[in-house]
Design a protein around this motif. Structure first.
Motif, mmCIF file in Angstrom:
data_model
loop_
_atom_site.group_PDB
_atom_site.id
_atom_site.type_symbol
_atom_site.label_atom_id
_atom_site.label_comp_id
_atom_site.label_asym_id
_atom_site.label_seq_id
_atom_site.Cartn_x
_atom_site.Cartn_y
_atom_site.Cartn_z
ATOM 1 N N LEU A 17 -0.120 -25.978 0.557
ATOM 2 C CA LEU A 17 -0.415 -24.792 -0.250
ATOM 3 C C LEU A 17 -1.121 -25.179 -1.549
ATOM 4 O O LEU A 17 -1.978 -24.438 -2.038
ATOM 5 C CB LEU A 17 0.877 -24.038 -0.560
ATOM 6 C CG LEU A 17 1.565 -23.359 0.629
ATOM 7 C CD1 LEU A 17 2.922 -22.796 0.213
ATOM 8 C CD2 LEU A 17 0.689 -22.251 1.200
ATOM 9 N N ILE A 18 -0.763 -26.320 -2.124
ATOM 10 C CA ILE A 18 -1.437 -26.780 -3.338
ATOM 11 C C ILE A 18 -2.904 -27.055 -3.046
ATOM 12 O O ILE A 18 -3.806 -26.586 -3.757
ATOM 13 C CB ILE A 18 -0.758 -28.037 -3.901
ATOM 14 C CG1 ILE A 18 0.656 -27.714 -4.385
ATOM 15 C CG2 ILE A 18 -1.577 -28.627 -5.048
ATOM 16 C CD1 ILE A 18 1.460 -28.933 -4.811
ATOM 17 N N PHE A 19 -3.166 -27.823 -1.983
ATOM 18 C CA PHE A 19 -4.540 -28.149 -1.626
ATOM 19 C C PHE A 19 -5.365 -26.881 -1.410
ATOM 20 O O PHE A 19 -6.424 -26.685 -2.030
ATOM 21 C CB PHE A 19 -4.570 -28.995 -0.349
ATOM 22 C CG PHE A 19 -4.300 -30.450 -0.553
ATOM 23 C CD1 PHE A 19 -5.065 -31.203 -1.416
ATOM 24 C CD2 PHE A 19 -3.275 -31.080 0.136
ATOM 25 C CE1 PHE A 19 -4.829 -32.563 -1.598
ATOM 26 C CE2 PHE A 19 -3.028 -32.435 -0.032
ATOM 27 C CZ PHE A 19 -3.807 -33.177 -0.897
ATOM 28 N N ALA A 20 -4.906 -26.030 -0.506
ATOM 29 C CA ALA A 20 -5.680 -24.839 -0.153
ATOM 30 C C ALA A 20 -5.768 -23.865 -1.316
ATOM 31 O O ALA A 20 -6.817 -23.245 -1.545
ATOM 32 C CB ALA A 20 -5.062 -24.155 1.065
ATOM 33 N N GLY A 21 -4.682 -23.725 -2.082
ATOM 34 C CA GLY A 21 -4.697 -22.817 -3.224
ATOM 35 C C GLY A 21 -5.678 -23.247 -4.293
ATOM 36 O O GLY A 21 -6.326 -22.412 -4.937
ATOM 37 N N LEU A 22 -5.820 -24.551 -4.499
ATOM 38 C CA LEU A 22 -6.792 -25.050 -5.476
ATOM 39 C C LEU A 22 -8.211 -24.665 -5.068
ATOM 40 O O LEU A 22 -9.020 -24.229 -5.896
ATOM 41 C CB LEU A 22 -6.688 -26.571 -5.585
ATOM 42 C CG LEU A 22 -5.442 -27.131 -6.276
ATOM 43 C CD1 LEU A 22 -5.388 -28.644 -6.119
ATOM 44 C CD2 LEU A 22 -5.424 -26.754 -7.751
ATOM 45 N N GLY A 23 -8.528 -24.822 -3.778
ATOM 46 C CA GLY A 23 -9.863 -24.465 -3.308
ATOM 47 C C GLY A 23 -10.142 -22.983 -3.439
ATOM 48 O O GLY A 23 -11.218 -22.568 -3.894
ATOM 49 N N LEU A 24 -9.165 -22.165 -3.051
ATOM 50 C CA LEU A 24 -9.362 -20.712 -3.147
ATOM 51 C C LEU A 24 -9.462 -20.279 -4.603
ATOM 52 O O LEU A 24 -10.250 -19.386 -4.945
ATOM 53 C CB LEU A 24 -8.215 -19.992 -2.446
ATOM 54 C CG LEU A 24 -8.114 -20.210 -0.936
ATOM 55 C CD1 LEU A 24 -6.913 -19.466 -0.367
ATOM 56 C CD2 LEU A 24 -9.383 -19.774 -0.232
ATOM 57 N N GLY A 25 -8.654 -20.897 -5.470
ATOM 58 C CA GLY A 25 -8.726 -20.558 -6.890
ATOM 59 C C GLY A 25 -10.086 -20.878 -7.488
ATOM 60 O O GLY A 25 -10.604 -20.121 -8.312
ATOM 61 N N MET A 26 -10.687 -21.997 -7.072
ATOM 62 C CA MET A 26 -12.044 -22.313 -7.529
ATOM 63 C C MET A 26 -13.018 -21.216 -7.122
ATOM 64 O O MET A 26 -13.868 -20.786 -7.910
ATOM 65 C CB MET A 26 -12.495 -23.643 -6.927
ATOM 66 C CG MET A 26 -11.972 -24.880 -7.604
ATOM 67 S SD MET A 26 -12.719 -26.361 -6.897
ATOM 68 C CE MET A 26 -14.457 -26.041 -7.240
ATOM 69 N N GLY A 27 -12.894 -20.767 -5.875
ATOM 70 C CA GLY A 27 -13.773 -19.699 -5.405
ATOM 71 C C GLY A 27 -13.590 -18.419 -6.192
ATOM 72 O O GLY A 27 -14.569 -17.755 -6.560
#
Length: 406
Positions: free
Chosen positions: A116-126
């Protein structure tokens, strides 16, 4: 005149100093308090749902007018036992016989939080770049698929094997993020539609790969790949008694890297400028198309690393359900964390705890695991409606909102 002064001084004496009042108002207007209260409100409503789902409360309601105290006691017992079971399942099992049993829940929470940390970081950047990426689920699948193949099909030295497998996961996710990015930049295709469609493509591509000999486990008819080699797996941080692996440390380092990229680098400034106003960024000489492609590619790479946490960390074998619902839950994590790295990490740990608490809620409290899903959904609801949270807790609106309203 002196009497009026005395009254004013008396009234002021009962109030905190102006600096303190300004600080308290700033806290009351902050978005961080709204996030915390959204979680609190979700837990309160979840408590009512636990009461409604409790067989003991249902039985006590049958003779409520004869002995009403029994109903309230049953309700309290249901809520307290449910939340204590969730605490024991997610933080600390104080009923455990050994220290390992007592300590295991928090390690499970951190393990669940890693993808969730990995994927959440990417989505947050978007989100900060003005892009609503819904494709983390598919990007996880493609990343896990490539990482799994490198993990079980290639024979490399231990440290190098892990590095290559993790890189393959990141490249797979980056490729699946690059596609909607280039389509958005070149044709104006909406990233929401494209990423949702690519999720289905990734799921079917994964199913197709698992039907082929290259991904099929020898001697098994199940759609499951061979296990990745130990040399390609994330090492366990705390030994064999716990599932927490090195991927969690990598996720924290990724959070630091995303913070530096977005807050301290030129590229991060461009990404944020494009998210704030793409037309103004274009007028200022920024290449909006490259920024869009770059954000989507980096976000895809981070989602691919989320796939590495699954395939190289906990699951070790590729299946059709390797991504679970992590890619979709990461959307909530990014929103709950306000698309900031620290907030995303904390939100991921919260949701990891809810995931880890589900079995304990079902086994120890004899309640349906759906209660956890309902609490997650309520958090999403309240996060999506900050004015509702401010109304429920009587919080003042931020000053800028008052100006806009006026």
């Amino acid at each position: 005149m002196s009497a009026e002064v005395d009254k004013t001084e008396t009234a002021e004496a009962g109030k905190p100093p102006r600096d303190t009042r300004a600080l308290l108002r700033e806290i009351a207007e902050s978005n961080s308090l709204v996030v915390v209260l959204a979680v609190v409100a979700s837990l309160i409503i979840g408590g009512f749902l636990i009461v409604l789902a409790s067989p003991a409360v249902e039985e006590a309601l049958g003779y409520f007018f004869a002995r009403p105290a029994d109903t309230f006691k049953a309700a309290w017992d249901a809520v307290s036992s449910a939340y204590s079971a969730m605490f024991r399942g997610a933080v600390w099992n104080y009923n455990g016989d050994t220290f390992a049993q007592q300590f295991r829940p928090i390690t499970e929470t951190l393990t669940m939080a890693t993808p969730l940390i990995f994927a959440g970081l990417g989505l947050g950047m978007g989100f900060r770049a003005g892009l609503f990426n819904i494709g983390a689920q598919g990007q996880m699948m493609i990343g896990a698929m490539l990482g799994a193949y490198v993990g079980f099909a290639w024979n490399l030295p231990p440290v190098l094997h892990l590095i290559v497998a993790v890189t393959a996961c990141a490249l797979g996710g980056a490729l699946w993020g690059f596609i909607p990015g280039i389509l958005k930049a070149r044709t104006g295709a909406h990233e929401v539609i494209v990423t949702i469609m690519l999720n289905y493509v990734a799921a079917n591509l994964l199913g197709f790969a698992l039907s082929k000999d290259a991904f099929q486990r020898p001697g098994s008819d199940n759609p499951q790949s061979p296990a990745v080699a130990d040399s390609a797996a994330y090492p366990l941080i705390l030994g064999d008694n716990y599932r927490l692996h090195l991927g969690f440390i990598v996720a924290l380092l990724a959070a630091v890297g995303v913070w530096w990229l977005m807050e301290r680098s030129t590229w991060g400034f461009r990404f944020r400028a494009v998210g704030a106003n793409p037309n103004a960024a274009r007028t200022a000489g920024m290449n909006v198309s490259i920024a869009i492609v770059g954000v989507m590619t980096i976000a895809g790479a981070l989602a691919g690393l989320a796939g590495s946490a699954q395939i190289l960390g906990t699951e070790r074998s590729l299946t059709a359900g390797i991504a679970g619902s992590f890619g979709f839950d990461a959307i909530t994590v990014a929103l709950l964390g306000r698309s900031r790295p620290l907030g995303t990490v904390m939100a991921a740990i919260l949701f990891g705890g809810l995931r880890a608490a589900g079995p304990a809620l079902q086994v120890q409290a004899q309640l349906p695991i759906d209660i956890v899903l309902i609490i997650q959904s309520l958090i999403v609801l309240f996060i999506a409606a900050p004015p509702l949270v401010r109304f429920l807790f009587r919080l003042p609106a931020p000053s800028r909102e008052k100006v806009v309203t006026a």
